[in-house]
Design a protein around this motif. Structure first.
Motif, PDB file in Angstrom:
ATOM      1  N   ASN A  67      16.083  45.051   3.464  1.00  0.00           N
ATOM      2  CA  ASN A  67      16.339  44.212   2.294  1.00  0.00           C
ATOM      3  C   ASN A  67      16.243  42.732   2.664  1.00  0.00           C
ATOM      4  O   ASN A  67      16.175  42.379   3.837  1.00  0.00           O
ATOM      5  CB  ASN A  67      17.728  44.507   1.721  1.00  0.00           C
ATOM      6  N   THR A  68      16.320  41.879   1.631  1.00  0.00           N
ATOM      7  CA  THR A  68      16.202  40.439   1.894  1.00  0.00           C
ATOM      8  C   THR A  68      17.529  39.829   2.338  1.00  0.00           C
ATOM      9  O   THR A  68      17.604  38.649   2.651  1.00  0.00           O
ATOM     10  CB  THR A  68      15.734  39.715   0.621  1.00  0.00           C
ATOM     11  N   GLY A  69      18.565  40.612   2.333  1.00  0.00           N
ATOM     12  CA  GLY A  69      19.882  40.155   2.777  1.00  0.00           C
ATOM     13  C   GLY A  69      20.777  41.373   2.831  1.00  0.00           C
ATOM     14  O   GLY A  69      20.296  42.506   2.751  1.00  0.00           O
ATOM     15  N   VAL A  70      22.087  41.151   2.955  1.00  0.00           N
ATOM     16  CA  VAL A  70      23.006  42.290   2.909  1.00  0.00           C
ATOM     17  C   VAL A  70      23.269  42.615   1.443  1.00  0.00           C
ATOM     18  O   VAL A  70      23.831  41.800   0.710  1.00  0.00           O
ATOM     19  CB  VAL A  70      24.326  41.954   3.641  1.00  0.00           C
ATOM     20  N   HIS A  71      22.825  43.788   1.022  1.00  0.00           N
ATOM     21  CA  HIS A  71      23.037  44.211  -0.373  1.00  0.00           C
ATOM     22  C   HIS A  71      23.738  45.555  -0.336  1.00  0.00           C
ATOM     23  O   HIS A  71      23.099  46.586  -0.131  1.00  0.00           O
ATOM     24  CB  HIS A  71      21.704  44.331  -1.114  1.00  0.00           C
ATOM     25  N   TRP A  72      25.044  45.524  -0.529  1.00  0.00           N
ATOM     26  CA  TRP A  72      25.837  46.749  -0.398  1.00  0.00           C
ATOM     27  C   TRP A  72      25.832  47.505  -1.732  1.00  0.00           C
ATOM     28  O   TRP A  72      26.425  47.070  -2.696  1.00  0.00           O
ATOM     29  CB  TRP A  72      27.272  46.388   0.018  1.00  0.00           C
ATOM     30  N   HIS A  73      25.154  48.616  -1.774  1.00  0.00           N
ATOM     31  CA  HIS A  73      25.041  49.455  -2.975  1.00  0.00           C
ATOM     32  C   HIS A  73      24.905  48.606  -4.241  1.00  0.00           C
ATOM     33  O   HIS A  73      25.731  48.682  -5.158  1.00  0.00           O
ATOM     34  CB  HIS A  73      26.249  50.396  -3.087  1.00  0.00           C
ATOM     35  N   PRO A  74      23.834  47.789  -4.302  1.00  0.00           N
ATOM     36  CA  PRO A  74      23.703  46.856  -5.432  1.00  0.00           C
ATOM     37  C   PRO A  74      23.605  47.574  -6.772  1.00  0.00           C
ATOM     38  O   PRO A  74      24.015  47.030  -7.800  1.00  0.00           O
ATOM     39  CB  PRO A  74      22.409  46.093  -5.115  1.00  0.00           C
ATOM     40  N   GLY A  75      23.086  48.805  -6.748  1.00  0.00           N
ATOM     41  CA  GLY A  75      22.945  49.539  -8.009  1.00  0.00           C
ATOM     42  C   GLY A  75      24.272  49.893  -8.640  1.00  0.00           C
ATOM     43  O   GLY A  75      24.336  50.262  -9.816  1.00  0.00           O
ATOM     44  N   MET A  76      25.352  49.803  -7.863  1.00  0.00           N
ATOM     45  CA  MET A  76      26.659  50.209  -8.390  1.00  0.00           C
ATOM     46  C   MET A  76      27.684  49.072  -8.319  1.00  0.00           C
ATOM     47  O   MET A  76      28.888  49.315  -8.315  1.00  0.00           O
ATOM     48  CB  MET A  76      27.177  51.419  -7.600  1.00  0.00           C
ATOM     49  N   LEU A  77      27.197  47.842  -8.272  1.00  0.00           N
ATOM     50  CA  LEU A  77      28.140  46.713  -8.266  1.00  0.00           C
ATOM     51  C   LEU A  77      28.585  46.431  -9.696  1.00  0.00           C
ATOM     52  O   LEU A  77      28.329  45.360 -10.262  1.00  0.00           O
ATOM     53  CB  LEU A  77      27.485  45.476  -7.650  1.00  0.00           C
ATOM     54  N   LEU A  78      29.247  47.405 -10.265  1.00  0.00           N
ATOM     55  CA  LEU A  78      29.668  47.294 -11.663  1.00  0.00           C
ATOM     56  C   LEU A  78      30.846  46.343 -11.757  1.00  0.00           C
ATOM     57  O   LEU A  78      31.727  46.344 -10.884  1.00  0.00           O
ATOM     58  CB  LEU A  78      30.072  48.676 -12.186  1.00  0.00           C
ATOM     59  N   GLU A  79      30.824  45.582 -12.826  1.00  0.00           N
ATOM     60  CA  GLU A  79      31.895  44.604 -12.995  1.00  0.00           C
ATOM     61  C   GLU A  79      33.254  45.301 -12.996  1.00  0.00           C
ATOM     62  O   GLU A  79      33.435  46.320 -13.676  1.00  0.00           O
ATOM     63  CB  GLU A  79      31.706  43.893 -14.330  1.00  0.00           C
ATOM     64  N   GLY A  80      34.174  44.785 -12.227  1.00  0.00           N
ATOM     65  CA  GLY A  80      35.534  45.327 -12.232  1.00  0.00           C
ATOM     66  C   GLY A  80      35.724  46.527 -11.323  1.00  0.00           C
ATOM     67  O   GLY A  80      36.858  46.906 -11.036  1.00  0.00           O
ATOM     68  N   ALA A  81      34.615  47.151 -10.852  1.00  0.00           N
ATOM     69  CA  ALA A  81      34.781  48.337  -9.995  1.00  0.00           C
ATOM     70  C   ALA A  81      35.449  47.917  -8.691  1.00  0.00           C
ATOM     71  O   ALA A  81      35.088  46.902  -8.087  1.00  0.00           O
ATOM     72  CB  ALA A  81      33.423  48.964  -9.717  1.00  0.00           C
ATOM     73  N   ARG A  82      36.419  48.705  -8.279  1.00  0.00           N
ATOM     74  CA  ARG A  82      37.193  48.326  -7.089  1.00  0.00           C
ATOM     75  C   ARG A  82      36.860  49.205  -5.898  1.00  0.00           C
ATOM     76  O   ARG A  82      36.404  50.336  -6.041  1.00  0.00           O
ATOM     77  CB  ARG A  82      38.697  48.426  -7.384  1.00  0.00           C
ATOM     78  N   MET A  83      37.146  48.655  -4.723  1.00  0.00           N
ATOM     79  CA  MET A  83      37.015  49.410  -3.482  1.00  0.00           C
ATOM     80  C   MET A  83      37.987  50.580  -3.499  1.00  0.00           C
ATOM     81  O   MET A  83      39.015  50.535  -4.169  1.00  0.00           O
ATOM     82  CB  MET A  83      37.358  48.523  -2.281  1.00  0.00           C
TER      83      MET A  83
END
Ligand SMILES: Cc1cc2nc3c(=O)[nH]c(=O)nc-3n(C[C@H](O)[C@H](O)[C@H](O)COP(=O)(O)OP(=O)(O)OC[C@H]3O[C@@H](n4cnc5c(N)ncnc54)[C@H](O)[C@@H]3O)c2cc1C
Length: 703
Positions: A67-83
């Motif tokens: 990737n062009t940088g560190v993209h941690w599961h970008p498809g699921m970076l849903l607003e408000g979703a927590r670790m």
């Protein structure tokens, strides 16, 4: 690096330059390899980069990220979703609280430490965790190349070596397509999972069928009209499925959402603190040390701590949305219970979703406009990338990689380069293998192992044992093993607790690899048995040894001790079949009493079967054999002959007297009924006449 008019051109190293990252100082030439190449720069290798900087600052390493940088599961970076984990389980805190790369350091650097404390949460949002990862990665810009996809990893023999001591890593610049090569002594693969989506003949490959890993970039793009009256499908029953269903209900108010789940309903993740103890380092270590059968049982039992389950609070969130719909009289979530989606086909602009009823009912077809597959990931080595390496890697009967406690994959002896994996051996390391909790510890283990194997990092100044004590004549080494076959078997468990057993062993020269195989047996109740189940083991054979007095020599020397010992390193395997155990018993008799007509076991002797129920057999496939023969090599010929004669004498009469004393018996000369050689036989040693034979042998050895 050179850059002309924005075009990417090869650098002086022959590597493409541009925004990818630094051209490596080393590694482009097999004569000057890198110590380590990391594949992927997600959380696992980020944690490794930190551990490497903190624990092994001198080594040359490079991480390659497509990737062009560190993209941690970008498809699921849903607003408000927590670790799913506490911020304290960041990349390093549990290993080194003082590290500058903790989540708290990140908050401080971003000026949000007090605010974060003020909101009183322990689980940050995924967006914030992604920002934390990017912040950490920014500190490691000098050891990572982005848009660099590893396309193959192949073992090669470096200059001046006879072993496969390097890994040739072929890389493709994803922006330009330019290929280039790097070489390293070790590769750590942390490339993550491959989206599981079914073959195209079953699940059609169209823009309307989207795996959850691509949800955010792909779904809004495919369905830009948020007010449309759509039928949207979600396949899966895990956290991602629930989050996507909730997202659809929130962002597509006129859509109906079909949730296809294999069970009766969505279920809550079991993450109570008792269950979460599985992620303690020592419990993960205990899991690794357990036998494969028990590990498999435990994995099944703990499955719903990560798979096919949704965080309990989130289930309430989703249910609240559906209840509000009920209140409005517009139910929008349709849960299709107990079903497998077996096929998705295109039907004009829409999709036919073929559903098999798991309870035996008839197949059904649901019509959808779009389907998201929240079906998880497979964790396999990509055959296209690892075709050249895979045949050398060892796997168990079920095809799983055999790995050390330090994440190094067991490999054929010809491969001395190290191949480590993070996230590809859940069967060996437990559920935590693909998660974040154990990253700080795992990265330390890998770095410690790399350092321990690097000759220049070993504490001693020179090789040990010193070369002049290493017996090069393997015949002599084997002779010691066969004559002095009462050996010390040494194993260590995951907590470095060492277990030791002394047993007679049979040397089978013609079985196994170049050095042969050892076979023996142990009492079943011996706790070391568990550590011999497909595990590394060390065996020590103690040959003759004796004090050498200066009085014996014709030269002025300090006293010393001469000795012959053999160290064997190998892999142990257990067995309990009658025939195999009989081979051990008979082998021991034959090795101790080789003369024709000596005592031999009768296979039909009933007492053998009683014995079998109490013992378990083991064999050691010998990988490494070292004879340490310290035999006054520093003396001249005459004095060595004296030393040899003295050792032979020491093996004779004096020892016999000592043994008689220890047995609390009268000296042999006072016991006229003793037969010749009976003392030696009782001890399981060589037959009568041994003293003379040994004297001869010792004489030969020193010559
Ligand atoms: C939506 C989601 C949420 C999650 N949340 C949590 C959580 O809260 N807590 C938790 O413990 N776990 C969570 N997980 C589990 C997840 O596996 C870990 O969080 C983590 O991503 C594992 O890190 P990794 O570095 O091993 O793999 P990844 O994060 O998958 O990173 C792998 C990297 O390798 C790169 N790569 C792959 N192949 C190549 C190649 N050939 N050449 C170059 N680069 C390559 C990829 O581009 C990627 O950047 C979650 C998983 C998902 C999908």
């Amino acid at each position: 690096m050179s850059k002309k008019g924005g075009a990417v051109t090869p650098s002086a190293h022959g590597l493409p330059s541009g925004q990818a990252g630094p051209a490596p100082r080393r590694g482009t030439d097999p004569a000057d390899p890198l110590d380590l190449i990391g594949i992927g720069f997600g959380p696992s290798n980020l944690a490794l980069a930190i551990a490497a900087e903190e624990l092994d600052p001198g080594a040359d390493r490079l991480f390659l990220e497509r990737n062009t940088g560190v993209h941690w599961h970008p498809g699921m970076l849903l607003e408000g979703a927590r670790m799913q984990i506490s911020y304290l389980k960041d990349l390093v805190s549990l290993r080194n609280l003082a590290s500058p790369y903790t989540f708290l350091s990140y908050l401080k650097a971003k000026g949000r430490l007090e605010k974060f404390v003020n909101i009183g949460v322990t689980r940050p949002t995924r967006l914030e965790y992604q920002d934390y990862l990017s912040w950490v990665a920014g500190h490691f810009a000098d050891v990572v190349r982005y848009r660099s996809e590893v396309v193959s990893v192949t073992p090669v023999t470096g200059p001046g070596s006879t072993a496969l001591d390097l890994l040739h890593v072929r890389v493709r610049d994803t922006a330009t397509g330019t290929p280039y090569s790097l070489y390293a002594r070790n590769v750590v693969h942390a490339g993550g999972g491959t989206p599981r989506r079914g073959t195209p003949d079953r699940i059609c490959d169209t823009p309307s069928v989207i795996h959850s890993s691509r949800f955010l970039p792909a779904f809004p793009h495919r369905f830009p009209d948020h007010d449309a009256a759509l039928d949207l499908g979600v396949v899966g029953d895990g956290q991602s499925a629930a989050e996507i269903a909730a997202h659809m209900l929130t962002h597509y108010p006129n859509a109906k959402v079909h949730l296809f789940v294999p069970g009766y309903a969505l279920r809550a993740t079991d993450n109570n603190p008792f269950v979460n103890e599985q992620f303690y380092r020592q419990n993960a270590d205990a899991f690794y040390a357990d036998d494969p059968h028990r590990r498999a049982l435990l994995r099944t039992e703990l499955r719903n701590t990560n798979y096919g389950a949704v965080e309990a609070g989130y289930l309430d969130t989703l249910y609240d949305i559906t209840y509000a719909d009920e209140v409005r009289g517009e139910p929008r979530l349709v849960v299709h219970r107990g079903c497998d989606v077996t096929r998705i086909t295109e039907d004009g602009p829409r999709l036919n979703v073929l559903v098999r009823d798991r309870t035996g009912g008839p197949d059904r077809t649901a019509i959808c406009d779009g389907v998201v597959l929240a079906t998880g990931y497979t964790r396999e080595l990509d055959p296209a990338v690892f075709a050249g390496l895979d045949p050398l890697l060892r796997r168990d009967d079920f095809g799983a990689l055999l790995v050390s406690a330090d994440c190094r994959v067991d490999a054929d002896e010809s491969l001395t380069a190290g191949f480590y994996v993070q996230g590809y051996a859940e069967g060996a390391y437990g559920i935590g293998d693909t998660l974040l909790s154990l990253l700080p510890f795992r990265s330390q283990r890998i770095i410690d192992d790399l350092r321990a194997r690097r000759p220049e990092d070993r504490p001693s100044a020179g090789p040990y044992p010193p070369d002049h004590y290493v017996e090069k004549d393997l015949e002599r080494v084997r002779a010691v093993m066969e004559r002095f076959n009462f050996a010390t078997v040494i194993s260590a468990d995951r907590d470095a607790r060492v277990l030791v057993t002394h047993v007679p062993l049979v040397v089978e020269r013609d079985r196994g690899g170049e050095h042969g195989t050892l076979i023996g047996h142990l009492d079943r109740s011996n706790p070391q048995v568990e550590l011999l189940r497909d595990r590394p083991v060390t065996v020590v054979f103690h040959g003759p040894n004796s004090y050498l007095s200066p009085d014996v020599l014709k030269t002025d020397k300090l006293p010393t001790w001469n000795s012959m010992s053999v160290h064997v390193h190998g892999r142990a395997r257990l067995f309990s079949g009658r025939d195999e155990l009989l081979r051990v018993f008979n082998g021991l008799c034959e090795q101790a009493e080789p003369r024709p007509g000596s005592y031999r076991l009768r296979p039909d002797d009933e007492r053998i079967d009683q014995l079998l129920s109490h013992v378990v057999g083991f064999e050691v496939d010998i990988h490494e054999l070292t004879g340490r023969f310290k035999l006054s090599q520093d003396l001249d010929e005459d004095n060595r002959a004296l030393a040899a004669a003295d050792m032979a004498r020491d093996l004779g009469e004096e020892r016999r007297t000592f043994v008689a004393d220890v047995f609390d018996l009268a000296p042999r000369s006072a016991r006229p009924d003793d037969g010749p050689g009976s003392c030696g036989c009782t001890l399981g040693g060589p037959p009568a006449g041994t003293d003379a034979a040994l004297a001869r042998e010792a004489g030969q050895t020193v010559r």
